[in-house]
Design an enzyme around this catalytic site. Structure first.
Site, PDB file in Angstrom:
ATOM      1  N   ASP A  81     120.148  -3.879   5.757  1.00  0.00           N
ATOM      2  CA  ASP A  81     120.463  -5.173   5.152  1.00  0.00           C
ATOM      3  C   ASP A  81     121.700  -5.109   4.262  1.00  0.00           C
ATOM      4  O   ASP A  81     122.447  -6.083   4.163  1.00  0.00           O
ATOM      5  CB  ASP A  81     119.271  -5.670   4.327  1.00  0.00           C
ATOM      6  CG  ASP A  81     118.190  -6.272   5.202  1.00  0.00           C
ATOM      7  OD1 ASP A  81     118.104  -5.875   6.378  1.00  0.00           O
ATOM      8  OD2 ASP A  81     117.434  -7.130   4.722  1.00  0.00           O
ATOM      9  N   CYS A 122     112.950   1.149   5.876  1.00  0.00           N
ATOM     10  CA  CYS A 122     113.724   0.089   5.225  1.00  0.00           C
ATOM     11  C   CYS A 122     113.211  -1.319   5.511  1.00  0.00           C
ATOM     12  O   CYS A 122     112.181  -1.511   6.136  1.00  0.00           O
ATOM     13  CB  CYS A 122     115.197   0.261   5.552  1.00  0.00           C
ATOM     14  SG  CYS A 122     115.899   1.683   4.659  1.00  0.00           S
ATOM     15  N   ASP A 123     114.001  -2.292   5.072  1.00  0.00           N
ATOM     16  CA  ASP A 123     113.535  -3.642   4.781  1.00  0.00           C
ATOM     17  C   ASP A 123     112.678  -4.318   5.853  1.00  0.00           C
ATOM     18  O   ASP A 123     111.633  -4.874   5.557  1.00  0.00           O
ATOM     19  CB  ASP A 123     114.736  -4.541   4.478  1.00  0.00           C
ATOM     20  CG  ASP A 123     115.400  -4.180   3.169  1.00  0.00           C
ATOM     21  OD1 ASP A 123     115.317  -3.013   2.767  1.00  0.00           O
ATOM     22  OD2 ASP A 123     116.016  -5.053   2.549  1.00  0.00           O
ATOM     23  N   LYS A 124     113.135  -4.352   7.097  1.00  0.00           N
ATOM     24  CA  LYS A 124     112.382  -5.079   8.126  1.00  0.00           C
ATOM     25  C   LYS A 124     111.592  -4.147   9.031  1.00  0.00           C
ATOM     26  O   LYS A 124     110.823  -4.616   9.876  1.00  0.00           O
ATOM     27  CB  LYS A 124     113.340  -5.922   8.980  1.00  0.00           C
ATOM     28  CG  LYS A 124     114.194  -6.877   8.189  1.00  0.00           C
ATOM     29  CD  LYS A 124     113.357  -7.772   7.284  1.00  0.00           C
ATOM     30  CE  LYS A 124     114.215  -8.557   6.328  1.00  0.00           C
ATOM     31  NZ  LYS A 124     114.983  -7.747   5.384  1.00  0.00           N
ATOM     32  N   CYS A 195     116.941   2.440  -0.678  1.00  0.00           N
ATOM     33  CA  CYS A 195     117.630   2.228  -1.954  1.00  0.00           C
ATOM     34  C   CYS A 195     116.667   2.345  -3.127  1.00  0.00           C
ATOM     35  O   CYS A 195     115.521   1.917  -3.068  1.00  0.00           O
ATOM     36  CB  CYS A 195     118.332   0.882  -1.955  1.00  0.00           C
ATOM     37  SG  CYS A 195     119.692   0.806  -0.760  1.00  0.00           S
ATOM     38  N   GLU A 491     119.781 -13.201   3.235  1.00  0.00           N
ATOM     39  CA  GLU A 491     119.606 -12.815   1.836  1.00  0.00           C
ATOM     40  C   GLU A 491     120.807 -13.278   1.027  1.00  0.00           C
ATOM     41  O   GLU A 491     121.933 -13.273   1.516  1.00  0.00           O
ATOM     42  CB  GLU A 491     119.459 -11.298   1.711  1.00  0.00           C
ATOM     43  CG  GLU A 491     118.138 -10.785   2.230  1.00  0.00           C
ATOM     44  CD  GLU A 491     117.935  -9.308   1.990  1.00  0.00           C
ATOM     45  OE1 GLU A 491     116.780  -8.869   2.086  1.00  0.00           O
ATOM     46  OE2 GLU A 491     118.922  -8.594   1.704  1.00  0.00           O
ATOM     47  N   SER A 517     117.656 -10.556  -1.597  1.00  0.00           N
ATOM     48  CA  SER A 517     117.489  -9.110  -1.512  1.00  0.00           C
ATOM     49  C   SER A 517     116.521  -8.676  -2.598  1.00  0.00           C
ATOM     50  O   SER A 517     116.401  -9.311  -3.649  1.00  0.00           O
ATOM     51  CB  SER A 517     118.838  -8.424  -1.719  1.00  0.00           C
ATOM     52  OG  SER A 517     118.664  -7.074  -2.075  1.00  0.00           O
TER      53      SER A 517
END
Length: 611
Positions: A81, A122-124, A195, A491, A517
């Site tokens: 992202d 990570c995010d998704k 992150c 985002e 985010s």
């Protein structure tokens, strides 16, 4: 008693061809009849949270084989992202969640796998695999790649902890020199891993612990630390045991839908509120519940947010605290333990590793355990050396942070705030609700009245903010960025970061039908539902309208009469629910396909097909 799914392809004369193909992958006569375990990896060199996963799938596979199973690895896609942000690449991020879920379902069902280990980060990717696990409802264990170490840099004689967001904010701040920006950029993301703050990736990996689908430490053990290897090794052995318990002993308590039931989703959301998780987690929790047929919605989140306090503040809410500090304070099991003491957790939900979540808390909460192994585990510290290699260091803190009054993780009696870290707001601008990360909102602006500065896209908002169109006291409105309207629900980290860099982080609000985010802080309100493209009232806001935000009372309203809103709605219906001016945006067939079925954020932005 259920038969192993894999028998469909491994037994019977008519499956001679399939067995021939299995043999070509390395299977032998002795393997037919063993559970076939899918190792669902997500290695890619595009994403720092996944760059170190290449060999970890095979690490898990070898452990599965040692435990008596057959391991077969495949990969999903993974979008970063942060790299996709600020351009049309972000249109693909949320839709990739559905592609990941679909690809896992396709591979597992096409090959009749019996169970799976999901290696995400990570995010998704974690949400996509979680959606697949809830759909498939076969034994599953989640193990993530782990968080990266926080960056450290000496600027003007002062040591500062850094993360990705600092680099973005610094780059837009004219008062920071080019040389300092370069120093920050080079130091912000020092190692492999997700992150380092309580951003979306780490939030979701923490929530899998509360859901009962991953091992303790999954959300907080650093990617670089040797202790993390144990999670992968244990996952390989554990999944074979879970498969045998289900297929050979008819034990349905090992299935995702039994483990992640409504009580477990309430536990996960309570954790999310207590730790001030990313607002994106709301989307993903709602989506996972939908996939599993669990009756859990925005009204449940609203109910929980009114009683669960904020027990931890981590970057971006508290810039000098990162996941390595959460781990030192006992990680997710410690937060769950504090919630349990306050009567805010259901102890009786199942987990993949202990009989109940209560048993897990008793064993893994550092403030109540007698286990020296557990205490040493949570002393795992950053190594301080840039690297892309997993398990490459074994540093330890000298002591643990068990201070419930002033430490990283607080008690229910002495929280950071009585109000939790997330809140659902309702009002005429968001009839179906919107979300704010209250953990990142300064107390001085929990109530805020301001004039609307309206933008029809994130790009226009960025241009306007950098062009000084926004002033203190304004409410930035960014619309037509929802799941359908974007499409893809971008985002808004750049607009919020640029407001910070302009010194407006505590002087403005931002509301959008897009999302934020996990790195966003400030009075940033997302997921306005219904979205503008579906006739939501955010599409009726006009320049200069007064917007009233009241977080303590959970309201957000456009101060316009009902008659005026009705007149605007009638006018907009004639025009159609679309941006006033065309946007320079390459919306491909793939994105149009997602938009055609995407629901608003209050439904988790899942695809809903017509009956």
């Amino acid at each position: 008693m259920p038969a192993y799914r894999s028998r469909t392809t491994t037994h019977g004369r008519n499956m001679a061809g399939a067995r021939g193909l299995w043999r070509a992958t390395g299977m032998k006569d002795s393997d037919f009849g063993k559970p076939i375990i899918a190792v669902v990896n997500s290695f890619t060199q595009f994403v720092p949270g996944h760059v170190h996963l290449k060999d970890l799938g095979q690490l898990v596979a070898r452990e599965i084989e040692a435990a008596g199973g057959v391991a077969k690895e495949f990969n999903t896609i993974a979008v970063d992202d942060g790299i996709a942000m600020g351009h049309d690449g972000m249109l693909y991020s949320l839709p990739s969640r559905e592609i990941i879920a679909d690809s896992v379902e396709y591979m597992v069902n096409a090959h009749c796998a019996d169970a799976m280990v999901c290696i995400s980060n990570c995010d998704k990717i974690t949400p996509g695999m979680l959606n697949a696990a809830m759909r498939l409802n076969i034994p599953a264990v989640f193990v993530s790649g782990g968080p990266m170490e926080a960056g450290k840099v000496v600027l003007h004689g002062k040591t500062v902890a850094l993360d990705l967001v600092d680099a973005m904010v610094a780059a837009a701040d004219d008062k920071i020199s080019d040389e300092d920006v370069k120093i920050i950029e080079r130091s912000a993301c020092p190692t492999c891993g997700s992150c380092s703050g309580m951003f979306t990736a780490n939030s979701m990996n923490c929530l899998t612990e509360a859901l009962g689908l991953s091992l303790p430490g999954n959300g907080s053990t650093l990617a670089t630390h040797s202790d993390r290897k144990r999670l992968f090794v244990e996952a390989g052995h554990l999944i074979v045991d879970l498969a045998r318990r289900y297929y050979e002993q008819d034990d349905e308590t090992v299935l995702p839908r039994t483990i992640a039931n409504k009580a477990a989703f309430e536990n996960a959301m309570s954790l999310d509120i207590a730790m001030g998780g990313s607002t994106n987690t709301v989307l993903h929790i709602l989506a996972a519940a939908h996939e599993g047929g669990v009756d859990f919605g925005m009204e449940d989140i609203d109910r929980l947010s009114r009683k669960v306090p904020c027990l931890s503040k981590v970057a971006p809410a508290k810039q000098d605290v990162h996941m390595e500090d959460v781990h030192r304070a006992g990680g997710i099991m410690r937060i769950l333990g504090e919630l349990e003491r306050g009567g805010l957790i259901n102890r009786d939900t199942y987990t993949v590793h202990e009989a109940t979540l209560g048993d897990a808390i008793d064993r893994w909460d550092i403030t109540r355990t007698n286990s020296e192994m557990v205490r040493q585990f949570f002393k795992a510290a950053p190594g301080g050396v840039p690297t892309q290699v997993a398990f490459s260091q074994s540093s330890r803190w000298d002591d643990l942070d068990t201070d419930s009054d002033n430490g990283v993780i607080r008690s229910v009696e002495k929280p950071f705030s009585k109000d939790g870290g997330l809140a659902v707001l309702y009002g005429n601008i968001a009839l179906d609700g919107c979300i704010v990360k209250t953990a990142g909102v300064d107390e001085s602006i929990l109530k805020f009245n301001g004039s609307a500065v309206v933008y029809e896209s994130q790009d226009a908002a960025v241009k306007g903010i950098l062009g000084n169109e926004v002033k203190a006291g304004d409410v930035v409105v960014i619309r037509y960025e929802g799941p359908k309207g974007g499409p893809g629900m971008q985002e808004m980290l750049y607009p919020t970061s640029y407001l910070k860099s302009k010194g407006l982080g505590k002087a403005c609000a931002l509301i959008t039908d897009g999302r934020f985010s996990g790195g966003t802080s400030g009075l940033s309100i997302g997921h306005a539902s219904p979205e503008a493209a579906q006739g939501g009232a955010i599409g009726l806001v006009r320049q200069g309208d007064l917007i009233e935000i009241d977080i303590p009372n959970r309201t957000i309203n456009l101060k316009v009469s009902d008659a005026e809103l009705a007149a605007r709605r009638a006018e907009q219906e004639e025009k159609g629910w679309k941006p006033e001016a065309p946007r320079k945006r390459n919306v491909t067939t793939a994105l149009k396909a997602y938009a055609a079925f995407a629901s608003s954020a209050d439904k988790g932005a899942v695809r809903i097909l017509p009956e």
